[in-house]
Each structure stands twice: as C-alpha cells, then as structure tokens.
Enzyme design. Structure first.
Site, PDB file in Angstrom:
ATOM      1  N   GLU A 220       0.880  -1.179   0.000  1.00  0.00           N
ATOM      2  CA  GLU A 220       0.000   0.000   0.000  1.00  0.00           C
ATOM      3  C   GLU A 220       0.909   1.218   0.000  1.00  0.00           C
ATOM      4  OE1 GLU A 220      -3.257   0.001  -0.208  1.00  0.00           O
ATOM      5  OE2 GLU A 220      -3.584  -2.155  -0.042  1.00  0.00           O
ATOM      6  N   CYS A 254      -2.139   9.554   2.300  1.00  0.00           N
ATOM      7  CA  CYS A 254      -1.740   8.966   1.023  1.00  0.00           C
ATOM      8  C   CYS A 254      -2.739   9.254  -0.095  1.00  0.00           C
ATOM      9  CB  CYS A 254      -1.549   7.473   1.182  1.00  0.00           C
ATOM     10  SG  CYS A 254      -3.007   6.668   1.866  1.00  0.00           S
TER      11      CYS A 254
HETATM   12  P1  NAD Z   1       8.172   4.750   4.943  1.00  0.00           P
HETATM   13  O1  NAD Z   1       8.212   3.920   3.708  1.00  0.00           O
HETATM   14  O2  NAD Z   1       9.336   5.625   5.236  1.00  0.00           O
HETATM   15  O3  NAD Z   1       7.989   3.825   6.237  1.00  0.00           O
HETATM   16  C1  NAD Z   1       6.996   2.802   6.332  1.00  0.00           C
HETATM   17  C2  NAD Z   1       7.508   1.673   7.198  1.00  0.00           C
HETATM   18  O4  NAD Z   1       8.699   1.130   6.636  1.00  0.00           O
HETATM   19  C3  NAD Z   1       7.831   2.075   8.647  1.00  0.00           C
HETATM   20  O5  NAD Z   1       7.309   1.087   9.523  1.00  0.00           O
HETATM   21  C4  NAD Z   1       9.370   2.089   8.675  1.00  0.00           C
HETATM   22  O6  NAD Z   1       9.892   1.682   9.915  1.00  0.00           O
HETATM   23  C5  NAD Z   1       9.765   1.080   7.608  1.00  0.00           C
HETATM   24  N1  NAD Z   1      11.026   1.438   6.944  1.00  0.00           N
HETATM   25  C6  NAD Z   1      11.479   2.696   6.649  1.00  0.00           C
HETATM   26  N2  NAD Z   1      12.678   2.638   6.003  1.00  0.00           N
HETATM   27  C7  NAD Z   1      12.979   1.320   5.895  1.00  0.00           C
HETATM   28  C8  NAD Z   1      14.081   0.589   5.321  1.00  0.00           C
HETATM   29  N3  NAD Z   1      15.094   1.226   4.735  1.00  0.00           N
HETATM   30  N4  NAD Z   1      14.060  -0.760   5.392  1.00  0.00           N
HETATM   31  C9  NAD Z   1      13.025  -1.396   5.973  1.00  0.00           C
HETATM   32  N5  NAD Z   1      11.958  -0.763   6.533  1.00  0.00           N
HETATM   33  C10 NAD Z   1      11.935   0.554   6.497  1.00  0.00           C
HETATM   34  O7  NAD Z   1       6.816   5.588   4.828  1.00  0.00           O
HETATM   35  P2  NAD Z   1       6.211   6.639   5.837  1.00  0.00           P
HETATM   36  O8  NAD Z   1       7.056   7.858   5.895  1.00  0.00           O
HETATM   37  O9  NAD Z   1       5.879   5.972   7.127  1.00  0.00           O
HETATM   38  O10 NAD Z   1       4.825   6.989   5.112  1.00  0.00           O
HETATM   39  C11 NAD Z   1       4.757   7.902   4.040  1.00  0.00           C
HETATM   40  C12 NAD Z   1       4.561   7.187   2.709  1.00  0.00           C
HETATM   41  O11 NAD Z   1       3.627   6.147   2.855  1.00  0.00           O
HETATM   42  C13 NAD Z   1       3.976   8.086   1.643  1.00  0.00           C
HETATM   43  O12 NAD Z   1       4.551   7.747   0.408  1.00  0.00           O
HETATM   44  C14 NAD Z   1       2.508   7.744   1.649  1.00  0.00           C
HETATM   45  O13 NAD Z   1       1.830   8.042   0.454  1.00  0.00           O
HETATM   46  C15 NAD Z   1       2.572   6.282   1.909  1.00  0.00           C
HETATM   47  N6  NAD Z   1       1.335   5.811   2.513  1.00  0.00           N
HETATM   48  C16 NAD Z   1       0.553   4.964   1.820  1.00  0.00           C
HETATM   49  C17 NAD Z   1      -0.653   4.542   2.359  1.00  0.00           C
HETATM   50  C18 NAD Z   1      -1.577   3.609   1.653  1.00  0.00           C
HETATM   51  O14 NAD Z   1      -2.490   3.101   2.294  1.00  0.00           O
HETATM   52  N7  NAD Z   1      -1.413   3.356   0.375  1.00  0.00           N
HETATM   53  C19 NAD Z   1      -1.015   4.998   3.623  1.00  0.00           C
HETATM   54  C20 NAD Z   1      -0.173   5.852   4.297  1.00  0.00           C
HETATM   55  C21 NAD Z   1       1.018   6.257   3.748  1.00  0.00           C
END
Ligand code: NAD
Length: 464
Positions: A220, A254
C-alpha cells in the site's frame, strides 16, 4: 557488546518470535471461525477500554485531536472490526461457483485458507488505522500475526505494543517495535504474507526481501494524486470537498489530492474559493482540525517544496512547532520541484490547462497514482476520465471519501502499490482462495480418456 552481536541478538529474538508463531499456527488453533471471532471481540474490547490512552498517544506524537482521531482512525477501525465480526461466518464459508459441462456431474467451490504467519508493517500518518485494519484482516482470515508499527509515531507504536503484547499470546499476535534495523531483521524471516504500508522506495525493499521466499506481498504505497476540475464543474462544492480532503491530517494522507489541474477559464474563481474555504476552517492544531508535521525531516522536506514566488496563499511556517500553514502554490509547471515527488504536507499545487487532452496527458506521464479525482457534470468527461486515467481508487465530484466505503476495495496500482483490502477484500487479501472441484463416484463419462473416435471428438468440441 559490538554491533554484530547486537544485530544477531535482535535477529535471534525475532526469529524466536516467528518460530513461536509458526508453531502456534501449526496447532490449528486459529482455524475455527469461533476462535477468530473471540479474538476479534477481544481486540475490540481492549481498544475501547483504552480509547483515552489512544487519543493521548497520537496527540503527543503529532498533535492530532480527539475529534480527528475518532473520525479518521478509530471510527474506521471499529467499523472494520464490527463488519468482520458480523460477516466472518459468511465470508469464511466455501463459495459455490458454477461447474462447466465437461466436469458434470460435479460441484465447484472456493475454500478460504489462512496463509499462515503474516507480517504487517504500518505507516505513521494514520498509525492505528493503517496498522490495525490490516491486522484485523489477518486475524479474520485465521493467521498468526506480527505487527511492526512505524517508529516515527513512537507513542502510538508503544500503546499498540502495550495493549496487544500484554493481552495476546505472542505466538498468535505480537507487536515488535522498531525502526530500520528491526524491520530489516523482520524482513530476513520467511513469512507467508507481508502487508506493507509506506513509501514506494521502501516498498521496493520489502518486495525484494519477499522474493527469495516467494512470499505473497501486498504493498500500500503513495504517489502524486491528481484532481481535475473541469470547465463545467460546480466550483463552490468542488472546492469545499477538495479543501477538506487536502488539509485533513495536514495533507499527510496517502489519498490526498496532491496537485490540482484547473481549467484556465475558472482558475481565478477556483483559487479565490480555495482561500475562502481555508479561511472558513481556520485550520490550527489548537482548534483540533490540523496536525503537526510528523518530524523536522519532513518539515524541512515540505518547506523546501514551497517556491515563495509561486505562493498564492499561505507559505508561513514554524519549525519549532512543526506547523506549516495551509498553502496554495499556483502557476506551477511540471519541472518545479513540487511536481517531482509526493508533497505529503499541507501544500496544494495548482496547474491550469486548456483542453482535457492536455490535462489527461499530464496525469498519464506521471507514475500511476494511488488516487484520481475528477470534478465535472459532463458524462463524456467522466467516461474519458475512467477509461484513460489509471489510479488505485478514485472519486468523481469528491475526494478521499471512497476509502470510507468498505464495499470498495482499497489499494494502489503500479508505483502506488499492489493488492487490495478493507472489509471482505481484507479477508481475501490474507487468505488463499483455494479452488476445488468435487466429483461424485457414481458416473464417469469416457470422453477425456484416449482412443477418441470422430463422434467422441464432436462431443468434446460441443462440451468445451
Ligand atoms: P516509509 O516507507 O518511510 O515507512 C513505512 C515503514 O517502513 C515504517 O514502519 C518504517 O519503519 C519502515 N522502513 C522505513 N525505512 C525502511 C528501510 N530502509 N528498510 C526497511 N523498513 C523501512 O513511509 P512513511 O514515511 O511511514 O509513510 C509515508 C509514505 O507512505 C507516503 O509515500 C505515503 O503516500 C505512503 N502511505 C501509503 C498509504 C496507503 O495506504 N497506500 C497509507 C499511508 C502512507
């Protein structure tokens, strides 16, 4: 203790938890629907009992008010739980499908099979909703589950860990808190399903980690969501809905409209009305209808996207408070930094267009977005929008609200993700929908066996 020992301790601890979950799944305790319902009711009861703690934690993380938390976090979560509790018996029943002539006499059906041990990785922007709604899906489908909430919303992560880990057997449902080292260690494990919410960049890391085990993955993700306001749109209502959808959670959503394509002839009217709506809401953290930016890094990232020469309204910010004023930038061109990446903050980019072809071309040259929105009365415009613009989910004459209807699946396409969930789609997302053909013993036509005569071939052709 050196770094290597710390990492292997972490991996050892995580691998112990995952093994415990596999052992639990193997006992078959999660298979009966009654067990699943009991656990879902238990989770609902615990969340209701801790409602005040949940409000407090999210307020401390990024200033989200009780009202907003109720509306965008707990209400959808409780709705999902109640829907699951009400319909699970029905969803979990084998689903009959028609049997073709060639397989007569016989019956065909689809059996929902739990996948096993699943990993849910949550995002911070709707931390309860985006972590626990997938967990509910995993539970209703009869899996054991590990949840890793986002470390960026630290207090909400802690309260979820406390509520769940103090009340559920860790072999069945467990929260592991942490950041990149913990997620990296989790991703080294073999899972039967990984459900990830977050950025496309990290989505790629998750997908790569899943590949060696051929683990089923739902991603997602996010992207730049377009909203197109056509020449014939009702400006006042369109802008009212659009502005609400843009500034809820301070644009850290998002599904939020990221950029708006407005027909040139109504651009001034739209901009004026946007200002009217923003001022009417009087957005502020104190009033409870706005939130802080999650951290300084994101504050700086969003602030950098605002070109002072293109600000039509707003542009003010306070780094100590992590607040950026609702901001409209206009005369935006495709080369501007604001059009290079998802904004994910309280800034709306306005571009104008002259023909619908021009507007659609702009959208189509970008990555496939998570959401697409159109404001128009015109039937042909609506039909073209649906046929020509790819997006995960969308709305016509509204924005964001499509996600509140659990009868509609929620998910992205291409760069904005893969897979879908919510309601019954969540049940399917965390199940293998196993197709089965069942034949009786008492009749077996000869047709499929070798030695076909011309007459038999004629029959096969007729039945095929
Ligand atoms: P992110 O990808 O930075 O983090 C999401 C998760 O991944 C967190 O639990 C984090 O600990 C983990 N993570 C971060 N870096 C990592 C790495 N290098 N290796 C492994 N795990 C890692 O995203 P965010 O800042 O939490 O959220 C923002 C993004 O998420 C935006 O792009 C937004 O559009 C998207 N988003 C999508 C939805 C959806 O339902 N489609 C909902 C909310 C947010």
């Amino acid at each position: 203790m050196n770094a290597h020992t710390v990492v292997s301790d972490l991996e050892g601890r995580i691998s112990g938890i995952v093994q415990g979950q596999r052992d639990c799944f193997r006992t078959k305790i999660t298979l009966p629907v009654e067990f699943r319902l009991e656990q879902l009711r238990k989770l609902e009861g615990l969340l209701r009992a801790h409602e005040e703690d949940l409000y407090k934690a999210i307020y401390n993380d990024f200033g989200k008010s009780k009202h907003q938390t109720q509306l965008t976090e707990l209400f959808p979560l409780f709705e999902e739980l109640e829907l699951a509790i009400k319909h699970l018996k029905h969803w979990a029943k084998p689903r009959k499908v028609a049997t073709n002539l060639l397989n007569q006499p016989g019956k065909s059906y689809i059996v929902a099979e739990p996948l096993g041990t699943t990993l849910v990785i949550g995002a911070w922007n709707f931390p309860y909703n985006l972590s626990l709604v997938p967990v509910v899906g995993s539970m209703m489908a009869g899996n054991t589950t590990v949840l890793k909430p986002s470390e960026l919303a630290g207090e909400t992560s802690r309260i979820m860990a406390k509520i769940i880990n103090e009340n559920f057997d860790r072999g069945y449902l467990h929260v592991i808190e942490g950041a990149i080292p913990e997620t990296t260690a989790l991703l080294k494990q073999r899972w039967d399903k990984i459900f990830f919410t977050g950025s496309p960049q990290v989505g790629r890391i998750v997908n790569q980690a899943a590949a060696p085990h051929l683990t089923d993955v739902t991603l997602e993700l996010g992207g730049k969501n377009p909203a197109i306001i056509a020449e014939d749109a009702s400006v006042d209502v369109s802008v009212k809905r659009l502005i609400w959808a843009k500034f809820i959670n301070s644009g850290q959503l998002c599904l939020t409209p990221d950029y708006v394509l407005v027909h040139k002839s109504i651009k001034d009217k739209v901009l004026k009305r946007m200002v009217f709506e923003i001022e009417k809401h009087d957005y502020s953290v104190e009033r409870g209808n706005f939130t802080r930016i999650i951290n300084e890094r994101n504050f700086d990232r969003v602030a950098r996207l605002i070109d002072p020469d293109k600000v039509f309204y707003g542009g003010g910010s306070n780094r100590d408070e992590r607040v950026i004023q609702p901001t409209i930038v206009h005369n935006v061109s495709l080369d501007d930094p604001i059009m290079q990446d998802e904004i994910f903050g309280p800034v709306i980019a306005v571009l104008d267009y002259e023909t619908l072809d021009e507007a659609f071309d702009i959208v189509r040259q970008m990555e496939k977005p998570l959401a697409g929105y159109l404001f128009s009365h015109d039937r042909e415009t609506k039909e073209r929008f649906l046929a020509e613009i790819p997006f995960g989910s969308g709305a016509i004459n509204d924005a964001v609200m499509q996600t509140t209807n659990a009868n509609l699946p929620f998910g992205g396409v291409g760069n904005s993700g893969m897979g879908r969930y919510h309601g019954e789609y969540s049940f399917e997302c965390f199940s293998h929908m196993k197709p089965v053909l069942e034949k009786p013993y008492d009749f077996e036509p000869d047709l499929k066996y070798y030695g076909h005569t011309d007459r038999q071939m004629k029959w096969i052709k007729m039945l095929g």
